[in-house]
Design an enzyme around this catalytic site. Structure first.
Site, PDB file in Angstrom:
ATOM      1  CE1 TYR A  68       0.954  -0.098   4.345  1.00 16.68           C
ATOM      2  CE2 TYR A  68      -1.304  -0.683   4.827  1.00 16.68           C
ATOM      3  CZ  TYR A  68      -0.004  -0.461   5.248  1.00 16.68           C
ATOM      4  OH  TYR A  68       0.310  -0.598   6.555  1.00 16.68           O
ATOM      5  CD  GLU A  69       0.178   5.992   1.672  1.00 19.96           C
ATOM      6  OE1 GLU A  69       0.651   6.662   0.734  1.00 19.96           O
ATOM      7  OE2 GLU A  69      -0.807   6.338   2.344  1.00 19.96           O
ATOM      8  N   GLY A  70       1.437   2.866  -2.598  1.00 17.94           N
ATOM      9  CA  GLY A  70       2.290   2.683  -3.766  1.00 17.94           C
ATOM     10  C   GLY A  70       3.184   1.476  -3.580  1.00 17.94           C
ATOM     11  CD  GLN A 117       6.693   4.228  -3.186  1.00 16.82           C
ATOM     12  OE1 GLN A 117       7.276   5.290  -3.284  1.00 16.82           O
ATOM     13  NE2 GLN A 117       5.421   4.143  -2.846  1.00 16.82           N
TER      14      GLN A 117
END
Ligand SMILES: Cc1cc2nc3c(=O)[nH]c(=O)nc-3n(C[C@H](O)[C@H](O)[C@H](O)COP(=O)(O)OP(=O)(O)OC[C@H]3O[C@@H](n4cnc5c(N)ncnc54)[C@H](O)[C@@H]3O)c2cc1C
Length: 606
Positions: free
Chosen positions: A443-445, A450
């Site tokens: 999650y969060e990319g 990234q």
């Protein structure tokens, strides 16, 4: 099951000696109250809260999980009480602006708090963590009335927040978002759609939940340019600020998942729910991503914290558990066998965990100083300065988020390995840490995203290699200063070589990408990991340099502390850093080896 112990000695070494936070805080308006005494008191008190209140709920929360009952989500036993203590302690507003009831301390203080809470109990820390995301969004993009209505209860922790981006068909590619927002005559909007995987979407810890939702206006352009951002509260606030009528947003299901079971991951249904536009129309993604660097550093903590926790428990176990004799001869002749810690291979595992936890923590604290400057410049309205720090942070963020969460998984797996078969048994808690940590690379990319962000956007597209040049210049200057020091020279020489190689690799990838566009995607992961290993090497040299100086001239810590710091730095350089070369080789290999196999031929089933 063992308990969490706040690593205050290591934290203070980094804060006071390596990064000189006391002086850093003197340069910030928000740092006026962050005196060494206050810092010390906050660290101690937060450590106590995490050790005594959050850590004991870690395993029971995992066993019990969250439950959905007629649309309401019940968190595990003890969570409500722990959350009340969190609210009473004023922890949610630690780094929030005083104008909205916060304590106005620098952003980095909040990060230290998040690190300790997340290490003691990641699932619990998700609830206030998501609220911080909502608070930042409203603070930056909300109008005055929205700020007045939502920020005070969120800052106090009476209300919680969420970030509702993901839908069944898209998580990474948010240009595919389908949730609709129809304007109403009264200026509000009616939101209809389904969001999935929403952390803290529904729970019983707060009296209201403020959802920040991505949705499309009618006639909005297709793709990412047609997405707007809305506030959708669970209960509509009345004019007096009290919670009023229930809004048409409900939790349809709880996801059954691998780890962080005490964190409610919800399917959220918006059935003509009342929402309020936040920020300009069709610029929802830009708004959402304004503070993305700070949010992603928050997730990078999930690499460091679990590495620390798993290491603490593995180390205790390795000292107690006995197996066979050390190859170099009996170490504890009075005992039936030597303890695990005497075996070189177990030491390899433990020291890898230690190097990741302490090296990763240093990376976080290094970046947190940049975040402080960026946040301050933002609140001063100094756009130029804010952008300058956002760029510096923007380069480091994907490295921190991608590399540290990947290494966090490795470290927690090693912790389980130290326990042998017992690591696989729930009672010891090691497998829980492995399960809980795994989500951090997703999650969060995801790590892949990234890596693309780092290589594709930050390095190649926006700066044509300039971001690497700027950072490596700083690193090389530091390394050069330590070339004449006997204990530091081998590390300084290696680091200097790597700074040159990092630039060379960047140029080679850039040239290759001009001929073959797949190169960026193909090289991205190796580039990210390489960048991570070199950045961590910089952090280890910084720690080693201070430890060496303190050994000679004296410091607050024991000689054993400094000696161990130097030894861990050496371990990192000699046993972990060589991995960077494998990534360097792999990143330059041709895309042919990835692209030549037909998708249909990849499996040899029917
Ligand atoms: C426990 C949990 C909590 C979550 N909390 C939230 C939350 O609070 N709010 C929220 O909105 N979302 C949340 N999410 C969703 C999460 O952010 C997404 O799952 C994540 O962004 C990945 O999206 P996806 O699952 O759709 O994967 P996909 O986007 O389908 O990606 C699948 C794979 O393809 C790769 N990939 C995709 N596109 C590319 C590309 N262009 N180039 C190379 N590789 C690519 C990815 O790296 C990944 O490996 C949560 C998820 C979980 C499991």
């Amino acid at each position: 099951m063992p308990a969490y112990k706040a690593p205050l000695r290591d934290m203070k070494f980094l804060l006071n000696d390596v990064f000189d936070y006391p002086r850093h805080y003197q340069t910030l308006a928000s740092g006026e109250n962050a005196t060494p005494d206050i810092m010390d008191a906050i660290l101690t008190e937060c450590g106590r809260f995490c050790e005594e209140v959050l850590s004991p709920l870690y395993q029971s929360g995992d066993e019990e999980g969250c439950h959905l009952s007629e649309g309401d989500v019940v968190t595990p036993k003890g969570y409500k009480e722990a959350y009340q203590q969190y609210v009473m302690g004023g922890w949610q507003g630690l780094s929030a602006p005083e104008a909205f009831g916060g304590q106005g301390l620098p952003a980095s203080m909040g990060l230290l708090k998040q690190e300790m809470m997340g290490t003691a109990n990641w699932s619990f820390s998700m609830y206030p963590g998501l609220s911080l995301g909502a608070m930042n969004t409203i603070y930056l993009h909300g109008d005055e009335q929205q700020k007045q209505t939502y920020l005070v209860p969120l800052t106090e922790g009476r209300w919680g927040g969420t970030m509702c981006l993901t839908e069944p068909q898209c998580g990474t590619d948010l240009g595919q978002v389908k949730t609709r927002a129809e304007p109403r005559a009264d200026g509000s909007y009616s939101l209809t759609g389904t969001k999935i995987f929403i952390s803290s979407g529904e729970h019983d810890l707060t009296e209201n939940i403020v959802h920040i939702v991505l949705a499309r206006l009618p006639d909005a352009p297709k793709g990412t340019r047609g997405i707007s951002l809305f506030i959708v509260p669970k209960f509509l606030p009345g004019n007096d600020g009290a919670v009023g009528e229930r809004n048409a947003v409900t939790c349809g299901a709880l996801e059954k998942k691998m780890g962080i079971k005490a964190s409610a991951t919800c399917v959220m249904n918006f059935d003509g729910a009342t929402g309020y536009l936040i920020g300009p129309e069709n610029q929802g993604l830009e708004c959402m991503f304004t503070f993305m660097n700070t949010a992603r550093i928050g997730t990078a903590i999930q690499g460091v914290g679990p590495a620390e926790l798993s290491y603490q428990w593995a180390l205790d176990y390795a000292k107690e558990r006995r197996s066979m004799r050390a190859l170099s001869g009996k170490k504890e002749p009075d005992q039936v066998a030597d303890s695990l810690i005497h075996h070189a291979d177990v030491r390899r595992m433990l020291l890898t965990q230690k190097a990741i936890a302490e090296g990763g923590r240093a990376m976080l604290y290094y970046a947190a100083k940049l975040a402080d400057h960026m946040v301050e410049a933002h609140s001063d309205g100094d756009t130029e300065k804010a952008e300058k720090y956002d760029d510096k942070l923007g380069f480091l963020t994907p490295i921190l988020k991608g590399f540290l969460t990947e290494l966090g998984c490795e470290a927690t797996n090693l912790g389980m390995q130290v326990f042998g078969g017992h690591g696989y048994i729930r009672e010891h808690g090691m497998e829980q840490i492995v399960r809980d940590t795994r989500i951090a690379t997703l999650y969060e990319g995801t790590t892949g995203i990234q890596a693309l962000d780092l290589l594709g956007r930050k390095v190649l597209l926006t700066t044509q290699g300039g971001a690497v040049r700027d950072f490596t210049l700083k690193v090389a200057n530091f390394a050069r200063k330590h070339l004449t020091s006997k204990p530091l020279r081998p590390m300084a020489v290696e680091l200097l070589k790597l700074t040159a190689q990092w630039n060379l690799l960047t140029v080679r990838v850039m040239l290759a990408a001009r001929k073959d566009r797949d190169v960026v995607s193909a090289a991205a992961n190796d580039f990210l990991m390489y960048s991570g290993y070199v950045t961590m090497a910089y952090m280890w040299l910084r720690q080693a340099a201070v430890a060496s100086d303190k050994q000679e001239n004296g410091g607050d810590e024991s000689d054993a502390f400094y000696r161990t710091k130097l030894a861990t730095a050496e371990f990192y350089y000699e046993r972990l850093l060589p991995r960077a070369q494998a990534h360097a080789t792999s990143m330059l290999s041709p895309t042919r080896n990835l692209m030549q196999v037909n998708g249909e031929d990849m499996a040899f089933t029917d």
